[in-house]
Design a protein around this motif. Sequence first.
Motif, PDB file in Angstrom:
ATOM      1  N   PHE A 110      37.822  30.708  53.229  1.00 44.08           N
ATOM      2  CA  PHE A 110      38.959  30.180  52.539  1.00 44.08           C
ATOM      3  C   PHE A 110      38.670  30.226  51.048  1.00 44.08           C
ATOM      4  N   GLY A 111      39.678  29.958  50.241  1.00 49.03           N
ATOM      5  CA  GLY A 111      39.493  29.988  48.802  1.00 49.03           C
ATOM      6  C   GLY A 111      40.686  29.399  48.091  1.00 49.03           C
ATOM      7  N   GLY A 112      40.511  29.231  46.805  1.00 48.49           N
ATOM      8  CA  GLY A 112      41.592  28.690  46.006  1.00 48.49           C
ATOM      9  C   GLY A 112      41.325  28.900  44.536  1.00 48.49           C
ATOM     10  N   GLY A 113      42.354  28.675  43.750  1.00 47.22           N
ATOM     11  CA  GLY A 113      42.230  28.827  42.316  1.00 47.22           C
ATOM     12  C   GLY A 113      43.053  27.782  41.589  1.00 47.22           C
ATOM     13  N   TYR A 114      42.725  27.598  40.317  1.00 53.67           N
ATOM     14  CA  TYR A 114      43.425  26.636  39.488  1.00 53.67           C
ATOM     15  C   TYR A 114      43.619  27.253  38.109  1.00 53.67           C
ATOM     16  N   THR A 115      44.854  27.243  37.619  1.00 53.12           N
ATOM     17  CA  THR A 115      45.158  27.759  36.299  1.00 53.12           C
ATOM     18  C   THR A 115      44.919  26.644  35.281  1.00 53.12           C
ATOM     19  N   VAL A 116      43.864  26.779  34.498  1.00 56.42           N
ATOM     20  CA  VAL A 116      43.501  25.785  33.497  1.00 56.42           C
ATOM     21  C   VAL A 116      44.488  25.856  32.332  1.00 56.42           C
ATOM     22  N   THR A 117      44.704  27.046  31.817  1.00 54.27           N
ATOM     23  CA  THR A 117      45.718  27.348  30.812  1.00 54.27           C
ATOM     24  C   THR A 117      46.375  28.644  31.257  1.00 54.27           C
ATOM     25  N   PRO A 118      47.454  29.091  30.621  1.00 52.88           N
ATOM     26  CA  PRO A 118      48.055  30.362  31.039  1.00 52.88           C
ATOM     27  C   PRO A 118      47.100  31.565  30.952  1.00 52.88           C
ATOM     28  N   LEU A 119      46.043  31.464  30.158  1.00 49.21           N
ATOM     29  CA  LEU A 119      45.108  32.574  29.998  1.00 49.21           C
ATOM     30  C   LEU A 119      43.767  32.365  30.704  1.00 49.21           C
ATOM     31  N   LYS A 120      43.536  31.196  31.272  1.00 50.29           N
ATOM     32  CA  LYS A 120      42.242  30.882  31.901  1.00 50.29           C
ATOM     33  C   LYS A 120      42.459  30.354  33.312  1.00 50.29           C
ATOM     34  N   THR A 121      41.720  30.933  34.264  1.00 52.32           N
ATOM     35  CA  THR A 121      41.823  30.535  35.663  1.00 52.32           C
ATOM     36  C   THR A 121      40.422  30.385  36.246  1.00 52.32           C
ATOM     37  N   ILE A 122      40.227  29.360  37.064  1.00 54.86           N
ATOM     38  CA  ILE A 122      38.974  29.208  37.796  1.00 54.86           C
ATOM     39  C   ILE A 122      39.279  29.318  39.286  1.00 54.86           C
ATOM     40  N   GLY A 123      38.306  29.793  40.043  1.00 55.35           N
ATOM     41  CA  GLY A 123      38.505  29.943  41.484  1.00 55.35           C
ATOM     42  C   GLY A 123      37.216  29.729  42.246  1.00 55.35           C
ATOM     43  N   LEU A 124      37.373  29.475  43.523  1.00 49.34           N
ATOM     44  CA  LEU A 124      36.222  29.312  44.411  1.00 49.34           C
ATOM     45  C   LEU A 124      36.601  29.839  45.783  1.00 49.34           C
ATOM     46  N   SER A 125      35.769  30.726  46.317  1.00 46.11           N
ATOM     47  CA  SER A 125      35.939  31.247  47.671  1.00 46.11           C
ATOM     48  C   SER A 125      34.702  30.900  48.479  1.00 46.11           C
ATOM     49  N   MET A 126      34.891  30.750  49.791  1.00 43.18           N
ATOM     50  CA  MET A 126      33.767  30.421  50.656  1.00 43.18           C
ATOM     51  C   MET A 126      33.926  31.125  51.994  1.00 43.18           C
TER      52      MET A 126
END
Length: 76
Positions: free
Chosen positions: A1-17
């Motif tokens: 599974f995985g997911g992401g989060y848009t911190v700002t319109p130009l920056k995104t963090i994500g984590l997959s496992m």
Amino acid sequence: FGGGYTVTPLKTIGLSMMSNLNDGSKLLSPTFDYNFKEDWLVQLGGFYGTGPNELDGSSEFAYYPKAVFVNLKNFF
């Protein structure tokens, strides 16, 4: 599974496992994406395996080497 989060319109963090249900080991992959210029993206990430440290080698992801990567993309 995985997911992401848009911190700002130009920056995104994500984590997959990924998880091995037989031995309980897991492979984690965090990422950070940054659109630093129009049509340019840099991605930083890595791979980290965890699990029981068994001497017989039956824990799949615990023995994967740790790795980091940088990915540069240009969209045209």
